[in-house]
Scaffold this active site. Structure first.
Site, PDB file in Angstrom:
ATOM      1  N   TRP A   1       1.057  -1.221  -0.391  1.00 55.00           N
ATOM      2  CA  TRP A   1       0.717   0.028  -0.115  1.00 55.00           C
ATOM      3  C   TRP A   1       0.744   0.980   0.038  1.00 55.00           C
ATOM      4  O   TRP A   1       0.741   2.492  -0.237  1.00 55.00           O
ATOM      5  CB  TRP A   1      -0.707   0.210   0.773  1.00 55.00           C
ATOM      6  CG  TRP A   1      -0.151  -0.024   2.278  1.00 55.00           C
ATOM      7  CD1 TRP A   1      -0.067  -0.925   3.529  1.00 55.00           C
ATOM      8  CD2 TRP A   1      -0.087   1.754   3.072  1.00 55.00           C
ATOM      9  NE1 TRP A   1       0.899  -0.533   4.147  1.00 55.00           N
ATOM     10  CE2 TRP A   1       0.740   1.166   4.202  1.00 55.00           C
ATOM     11  CE3 TRP A   1      -0.386   2.429   3.041  1.00 55.00           C
ATOM     12  CZ2 TRP A   1       0.339   2.152   5.463  1.00 55.00           C
ATOM     13  CZ3 TRP A   1      -0.542   3.380   4.047  1.00 55.00           C
ATOM     14  CH2 TRP A   1       0.214   3.023   5.390  1.00 55.00           C
TER      15      TRP A   1
ATOM     16  N   ASP B   1      -4.358  10.119   6.287  1.00 57.84           N
ATOM     17  CA  ASP B   1      -4.376   8.817   6.843  1.00 57.84           C
ATOM     18  C   ASP B   1      -5.338   7.957   7.061  1.00 57.84           C
ATOM     19  O   ASP B   1      -6.571   8.512   6.727  1.00 57.84           O
ATOM     20  CB  ASP B   1      -4.172   9.053   8.306  1.00 57.84           C
ATOM     21  CG  ASP B   1      -3.770   7.251   7.840  1.00 57.84           C
ATOM     22  OD1 ASP B   1      -2.381   7.133   8.869  1.00 57.84           O
ATOM     23  OD2 ASP B   1      -4.860   6.496   8.838  1.00 57.84           O
TER      24      ASP B   1
ATOM     25  N   LYS C   1      -7.312   6.605   8.058  1.00 55.69           N
ATOM     26  CA  LYS C   1      -8.346   6.314   9.403  1.00 55.69           C
ATOM     27  C   LYS C   1      -9.221   7.731   9.601  1.00 55.69           C
ATOM     28  O   LYS C   1      -9.892   8.115  10.829  1.00 55.69           O
ATOM     29  CB  LYS C   1      -7.481   6.829  10.443  1.00 55.69           C
ATOM     30  CG  LYS C   1      -6.600   5.396  11.323  1.00 55.69           C
ATOM     31  CD  LYS C   1      -5.936   5.471  12.631  1.00 55.69           C
ATOM     32  CE  LYS C   1      -5.107   6.252  13.384  1.00 55.69           C
ATOM     33  NZ  LYS C   1      -3.542   4.999  13.194  1.00 55.69           N
TER      34      LYS C   1
ATOM     35  N   TYR D   1       7.050   3.442  16.918  1.00 62.30           N
ATOM     36  CA  TYR D   1       8.088   2.425  17.970  1.00 62.30           C
ATOM     37  C   TYR D   1       7.444   1.267  18.360  1.00 62.30           C
ATOM     38  O   TYR D   1       7.421   2.515  19.973  1.00 62.30           O
ATOM     39  CB  TYR D   1       9.531   3.547  17.820  1.00 62.30           C
ATOM     40  CG  TYR D   1      10.364   2.198  18.140  1.00 62.30           C
ATOM     41  CD1 TYR D   1      10.525   1.828  16.440  1.00 62.30           C
ATOM     42  CD2 TYR D   1      10.796   1.462  19.180  1.00 62.30           C
ATOM     43  CE1 TYR D   1      12.257   0.826  16.347  1.00 62.30           C
ATOM     44  CE2 TYR D   1      12.329   0.185  18.335  1.00 62.30           C
ATOM     45  CZ  TYR D   1      12.188   0.202  17.404  1.00 62.30           C
ATOM     46  OH  TYR D   1      13.653  -0.908  16.915  1.00 62.30           O
TER      47      TYR D   1
ATOM     48  N   PRO E   1       6.391   0.637  14.725  1.00 69.47           N
ATOM     49  CA  PRO E   1       5.631   0.658  13.647  1.00 69.47           C
ATOM     50  C   PRO E   1       4.646  -0.409  13.347  1.00 69.47           C
ATOM     51  O   PRO E   1       5.288  -1.023  13.611  1.00 69.47           O
ATOM     52  CB  PRO E   1       5.830   1.126  12.853  1.00 69.47           C
ATOM     53  CG  PRO E   1       7.370   1.328  12.363  1.00 69.47           C
ATOM     54  CD  PRO E   1       7.993   0.524  14.682  1.00 69.47           C
TER      55      PRO E   1
ATOM     56  N   TYR F   1       4.125  -1.210  10.270  1.00 70.15           N
ATOM     57  CA  TYR F   1       5.351  -0.822   8.775  1.00 70.15           C
ATOM     58  C   TYR F   1       6.412  -0.097   8.335  1.00 70.15           C
ATOM     59  O   TYR F   1       6.720   1.017   9.140  1.00 70.15           O
ATOM     60  CB  TYR F   1       4.362  -0.628   8.031  1.00 70.15           C
ATOM     61  CG  TYR F   1       2.557  -1.128   7.581  1.00 70.15           C
ATOM     62  CD1 TYR F   1       2.442  -2.085   7.249  1.00 70.15           C
ATOM     63  CD2 TYR F   1       1.953  -0.430   8.545  1.00 70.15           C
ATOM     64  CE1 TYR F   1       0.972  -2.092   7.367  1.00 70.15           C
ATOM     65  CE2 TYR F   1       0.076  -0.226   8.123  1.00 70.15           C
ATOM     66  CZ  TYR F   1       0.127  -1.267   7.580  1.00 70.15           C
ATOM     67  OH  TYR F   1      -1.257  -2.168   7.931  1.00 70.15           O
TER      68      TYR F   1
ATOM     69  N   HIS G   1       8.396   1.196   6.525  1.00 70.35           N
ATOM     70  CA  HIS G   1       8.794   1.943   6.130  1.00 70.35           C
ATOM     71  C   HIS G   1       8.533   3.363   6.525  1.00 70.35           C
ATOM     72  O   HIS G   1       7.054   3.323   6.833  1.00 70.35           O
ATOM     73  CB  HIS G   1       7.852   1.834   4.578  1.00 70.35           C
ATOM     74  CG  HIS G   1       8.530   3.174   3.023  1.00 70.35           C
ATOM     75  ND1 HIS G   1       8.955   2.609   2.233  1.00 70.35           N
ATOM     76  CD2 HIS G   1       8.265   4.631   4.017  1.00 70.35           C
ATOM     77  CE1 HIS G   1       9.012   3.277   1.951  1.00 70.35           C
ATOM     78  NE2 HIS G   1       8.888   4.594   2.439  1.00 70.35           N
TER      79      HIS G   1
ATOM     80  N   HIS H   1       7.381   6.433   8.281  1.00 71.27           N
ATOM     81  CA  HIS H   1       6.129   7.341   8.287  1.00 71.27           C
ATOM     82  C   HIS H   1       6.551   8.203   9.536  1.00 71.27           C
ATOM     83  O   HIS H   1       6.630   7.460  10.931  1.00 71.27           O
ATOM     84  CB  HIS H   1       5.177   6.974   7.489  1.00 71.27           C
ATOM     85  CG  HIS H   1       4.610   5.442   8.677  1.00 71.27           C
ATOM     86  ND1 HIS H   1       5.256   4.378   8.675  1.00 71.27           N
ATOM     87  CD2 HIS H   1       3.796   5.553  10.096  1.00 71.27           C
ATOM     88  CE1 HIS H   1       4.923   3.780   9.560  1.00 71.27           C
ATOM     89  NE2 HIS H   1       4.418   4.861  10.146  1.00 71.27           N
ATOM     90  N   VAL H   2       5.146   8.979   9.163  1.00 69.59           N
ATOM     91  CA  VAL H   2       4.948  10.479  10.435  1.00 69.59           C
ATOM     92  C   VAL H   2       4.149  10.400  10.572  1.00 69.59           C
ATOM     93  O   VAL H   2       3.210  10.436   9.359  1.00 69.59           O
ATOM     94  CB  VAL H   2       6.023  11.871  10.156  1.00 69.59           C
ATOM     95  CG1 VAL H   2       6.135  12.081  11.645  1.00 69.59           C
ATOM     96  CG2 VAL H   2       7.469  11.423  10.499  1.00 69.59           C
TER      97      VAL H   2
HETATM   98  O1  G7M Z   1       1.307   2.376  13.424  1.00 68.16           O
HETATM   99  P1  G7M Z   1       2.477   2.523  12.701  1.00 68.16           P
HETATM  100  O2  G7M Z   1       2.807   3.837  12.587  1.00 68.16           O
HETATM  101  O3  G7M Z   1       2.473   1.861  11.179  1.00 68.16           O
HETATM  102  O4  G7M Z   1       0.744   4.139  11.189  1.00 68.16           O
HETATM  103  C1  G7M Z   1       0.766   3.361   9.956  1.00 68.16           C
HETATM  104  C2  G7M Z   1      -0.152   4.798   9.807  1.00 68.16           C
HETATM  105  O5  G7M Z   1      -1.405   3.968   8.020  1.00 68.16           O
HETATM  106  C3  G7M Z   1      -1.506   3.832  10.661  1.00 68.16           C
HETATM  107  O6  G7M Z   1      -1.931   5.452  10.937  1.00 68.16           O
HETATM  108  C4  G7M Z   1      -2.613   3.399   9.359  1.00 68.16           C
HETATM  109  O7  G7M Z   1      -3.944   4.055   9.619  1.00 68.16           O
HETATM  110  C5  G7M Z   1      -2.158   4.376   8.155  1.00 68.16           C
HETATM  111  N1  G7M Z   1      -2.494   3.214   6.908  1.00 68.16           N
HETATM  112  C6  G7M Z   1      -2.631   2.314   6.533  1.00 68.16           C
HETATM  113  N2  G7M Z   1      -2.778   1.722   5.423  1.00 68.16           N
HETATM  114  C7  G7M Z   1      -3.059   0.105   4.785  1.00 68.16           C
HETATM  115  C8  G7M Z   1      -2.573   2.813   4.756  1.00 68.16           C
HETATM  116  C9  G7M Z   1      -3.464   3.506   3.373  1.00 68.16           C
HETATM  117  O8  G7M Z   1      -3.774   2.093   3.116  1.00 68.16           O
HETATM  118  N3  G7M Z   1      -3.868   4.317   3.300  1.00 68.16           N
HETATM  119  C10 G7M Z   1      -3.716   5.779   3.884  1.00 68.16           C
HETATM  120  N4  G7M Z   1      -3.869   7.255   3.233  1.00 68.16           N
HETATM  121  N5  G7M Z   1      -3.146   5.333   5.031  1.00 68.16           N
HETATM  122  C11 G7M Z   1      -3.207   3.927   5.638  1.00 68.16           C
END
Ligand code: G7M
Length: 316
Positions: free
Chosen positions: A144, A176, A178, A243, A245, A247, A249, A251-252
């Site tokens: 994604w 996001d 969410k 931390y 996360p 995923y 990769h 991200h902030v």
């Molecule tokens: O917990 P972590 O720091 O890895 O947060 C990943 C963030 O990516 C979360 O706030 C998710 O809601 C957001 N996110 C996850 N996915 C699969 C997607 C997506 O497909 N599109 C978007 N825009 N945000 C996503």
């Protein structure tokens, strides 16, 4: 077939519930595990549906007569009264619905309510346990992210983008998943990093002084976008990194400062971007030296090995 374009209420109506895997009265949300039709013959596949009641718009709550269809007094005592009310049909949506379909067992584990423990990760435990776990993470889990970075998905929603150059990291800012895209009080954006060729930035642990320009730019551009598009004033954002996360990769998270109480904002998971920048300004190699503490759910892939290793971590 993935759930997506062209699908509507009739597909959701075909959802068969197996179990409610999480419920949270604070965030007014519930997570359902069940199945949806795949579209092929009578086949069904596992689906996770998260329901969350949307936040109020400040303007909307100012007009109670237009908002409420009925109220019932529960109790009254001196100057205090408490009632239950029902909403009139309104333009704003009542629910934010997130669908994961088809959902893997890893998704089911991630979204199921679970006990948390706090663990301490020394640099040595990072190298021995956590880094191999990150390296073994299947690339399909961050498909994604690649779709967004390559403008294959959500392209029309990109709010700001700096491409990567030879040795320079870039990033883009996007809402996001969410966020419902309308309720400013729950504004939630995410900045995803564009890494230059041959360089990866996986998590907080990989940050060094060379990433300071990237982190500062995410902070400045996140604030600018939120101000220009949604009128969020200086200091109105909580900008943080997880931390661990979900995923790897980098991200902030860029969130309305007044949207508090989300599980992902708690001590033991969220690190303010400003604090990360301040730490790197003190010592550009600090994340190779710090012991980091965080919570892990008992279903997390690191739970068993990190719990077992805790006796090696000096407690003080
Ligand atoms: O917990 P972590 O720091 O890895 O947060 C990943 C963030 O990516 C979360 O706030 C998710 O809601 C957001 N996110 C996850 N996915 C699969 C997607 C997506 O497909 N599109 C978007 N825009 N945000 C996503």
């Amino acid at each position: 077939m993935a759930f997506g374009q062209g699908q509507d209420l009739s597909v959701l109506a075909a959802f068969k519930l197996k179990e409610i895997i999480n419920e949270d009265p604070i965030t007014h949300s519930a997570t359902l595990l069940g199945t949806l039709p795949t579209g092929k013959d009578d086949e069904r596949d596992q689906a996770i549906i998260s329901l969350q009641k949307t936040a109020f718009d400040a303007e909307e709550v100012g007009r109670l007569d237009g908002l409420l269809s009925s109220v019932k007094l529960l109790e009254s005592n001196d100057i205090y009264s408490w009632l239950l009310g029902s909403l009139k049909p309104r333009d704003a949506a009542d629910l934010k619905i997130n669908v994961i379909f088809p959902a893997t067992e890893v998704h089911v584990r991630k979204y199921t309510r679970q006990n948390l423990v706090l663990v301490r990760e020394t640099p040595e435990l990072y190298t021995r346990i956590v880094e191999p776990y990150i390296v073994a993470f299947p690339p399909s889990r961050t498909e994604w992210v690649q779709n967004i970075l390559a403008h294959k998905k959500e392209a029309h929603k990109v709010l700001y983008e700096e491409p990567a150059e030879d040795n320079k990291f870039g990033f883009l800012i996007i809402p996001d998943m969410k966020w419902d895209l309308v309720t400013i009080s729950s504004l939630y954006l995410v900045a995803l990093v564009h890494a230059p060729r041959g360089k990866a930035l996986r998590s907080l642990r990989d940050l060094r002084s060379e990433h300071l320009p990237l982190l500062r730019s995410i902070k400045v551009q996140g604030a600018r976008v939120a101000k220009e598009r949604w009128g969020i004033q200086d200091g109105g954002l909580r900008v943080f990194v997880h931390y661990q996360p979900s995923y790897y990769h980098f991200h902030v998270h860029i969130v309305n400062a007044n949207y508090t109480g989300l599980p992902g904002q708690s001590v033991g998971q969220a690190h303010l971007l400003d604090d990360i920048i301040a730490l790197l300004e003190l010592d550009g190699e600090i994340f190779t030296k710090l012991t980091l503490s965080y919570n892990l759910g008992e279903q997390h892939g690191l739970y068993v090995p990190m719990q077992a290793a805790q006796r090696e971590v000096l407690s003080y």
